[in-house]
Design a protein around this motif. Sequence first.
Motif, short mmCIF file in Angstrom:
data_model
loop_
_atom_site.label_atom_id
_atom_site.label_comp_id
_atom_site.label_asym_id
_atom_site.label_seq_id
_atom_site.Cartn_x
_atom_site.Cartn_y
_atom_site.Cartn_z
N ILE A 149 -1.42 -4.60 10.32
CA ILE A 149 -0.76 -3.78 9.30
C ILE A 149 -0.30 -2.48 9.96
O ILE A 149 -1.11 -1.72 10.50
CB ILE A 149 -1.70 -3.48 8.11
CG1 ILE A 149 -1.96 -4.74 7.29
CG2 ILE A 149 -1.11 -2.40 7.22
CD1 ILE A 149 -3.10 -5.59 7.76
N ALA A 154 3.91 -0.88 5.73
CA ALA A 154 3.28 -0.49 4.46
C ALA A 154 4.10 0.57 3.73
O ALA A 154 3.98 0.70 2.50
CB ALA A 154 1.87 0.03 4.72
N ILE A 162 -2.75 4.01 -0.13
CA ILE A 162 -1.85 2.88 -0.36
C ILE A 162 -1.82 1.94 0.84
O ILE A 162 -1.75 0.71 0.67
CB ILE A 162 -0.43 3.39 -0.71
CG1 ILE A 162 -0.43 4.07 -2.08
CG2 ILE A 162 0.58 2.24 -0.69
CD1 ILE A 162 0.87 4.77 -2.43
N GLU A 165 -4.87 -0.24 0.61
CA GLU A 165 -4.69 -1.23 -0.46
C GLU A 165 -3.73 -2.32 -0.01
O GLU A 165 -3.95 -3.52 -0.27
CB GLU A 165 -4.15 -0.54 -1.72
CG GLU A 165 -5.16 0.42 -2.37
CD GLU A 165 -4.51 1.40 -3.33
OE1 GLU A 165 -3.33 1.18 -3.69
OE2 GLU A 165 -5.17 2.38 -3.72
N TYR A 166 -2.68 -1.93 0.68
CA TYR A 166 -1.71 -2.90 1.23
C TYR A 166 -2.40 -3.82 2.23
O TYR A 166 -2.20 -5.04 2.21
CB TYR A 166 -0.57 -2.13 1.90
CG TYR A 166 0.48 -2.98 2.58
CD1 TYR A 166 1.56 -3.50 1.87
CD2 TYR A 166 0.41 -3.25 3.95
CE1 TYR A 166 2.53 -4.27 2.49
CE2 TYR A 166 1.37 -4.02 4.58
CZ TYR A 166 2.43 -4.53 3.85
OH TYR A 166 3.38 -5.29 4.47
N ASN A 169 -4.68 -6.29 0.51
CA ASN A 169 -3.86 -7.32 -0.13
C ASN A 169 -3.35 -8.34 0.90
O ASN A 169 -3.39 -9.55 0.67
CB ASN A 169 -2.68 -6.67 -0.86
CG ASN A 169 -1.86 -7.66 -1.63
OD1 ASN A 169 -2.38 -8.41 -2.46
ND2 ASN A 169 -0.56 -7.70 -1.37
N GLN A 170 -2.88 -7.83 2.05
CA GLN A 170 -2.39 -8.72 3.10
C GLN A 170 -3.49 -9.63 3.62
O GLN A 170 -3.26 -10.80 3.93
CB GLN A 170 -1.83 -7.88 4.27
CG GLN A 170 -0.53 -7.15 3.95
CD GLN A 170 0.64 -8.10 3.76
OE1 GLN A 170 0.92 -8.93 4.62
NE2 GLN A 170 1.32 -7.99 2.63
#
Length: 226
Positions: A149, A154, A162, A165-166, A169-170
Amino acid sequence: MKINHIFFDLDHTLWDFETNSDIAFKTIFKDHKVKIDIDKFLNYYRSINQNYWKLYRDEKVTKEDLRYGRLKDTFEIIKLKLDDDLINNLAVDYINVLPNSNLLFEGTHEILDYLQPNYQLHIITNGFNEVQYQKMDKSNLSKYFDKVITSEDAGVKKPNPIIFEYALNQAKASSKESIMIGDNWEADIMGAKNAGLDVIFCNFNKETVSSNIKSVSCLADIKKYL
């Protein structure tokens, strides 16, 4: 809840940024025939670079501002007059040359070999896309990580919650089963804690830190916690 996902920072945590960066500068100055006291340059550049990265994390300068400004400011301090075209060329070449040297911190492959059978490993980095993937490929790190990431993907940088959180989620992970390992107190440790992740601080410089934060002085010490 049991930890299932480990998120690592890349630069200064696994990939020895300072050493590799020093080698890159020596290369580009030689290529461009820039006569410079490299030790004097690096002495000033390191803190200037850190300050620019702080501004970049805080959305106060652009990627281009960072690349150019950190060189321009250092040259001004050491009173080396170079024209803007040359500074821009040096900034571009530095990024191109940087992944060619890939020294890692001691024990990097060993700790990743130790962790990989039991955890899903991921990277969260504020570094630039065009260079971070090259660093990982050329240093034989890519094989360890499921998700990489970047802040550019992102849309925000650590310590912004954020990006965490990204990343979760990934990785299809929850914060409760995830831990962040990194060297930057603000970006990695406080950023991840504020997003609900557990943390391990890579305290390679042996700073004084809160006793309730897991910290390690070398990568092998991660075995104490995982």
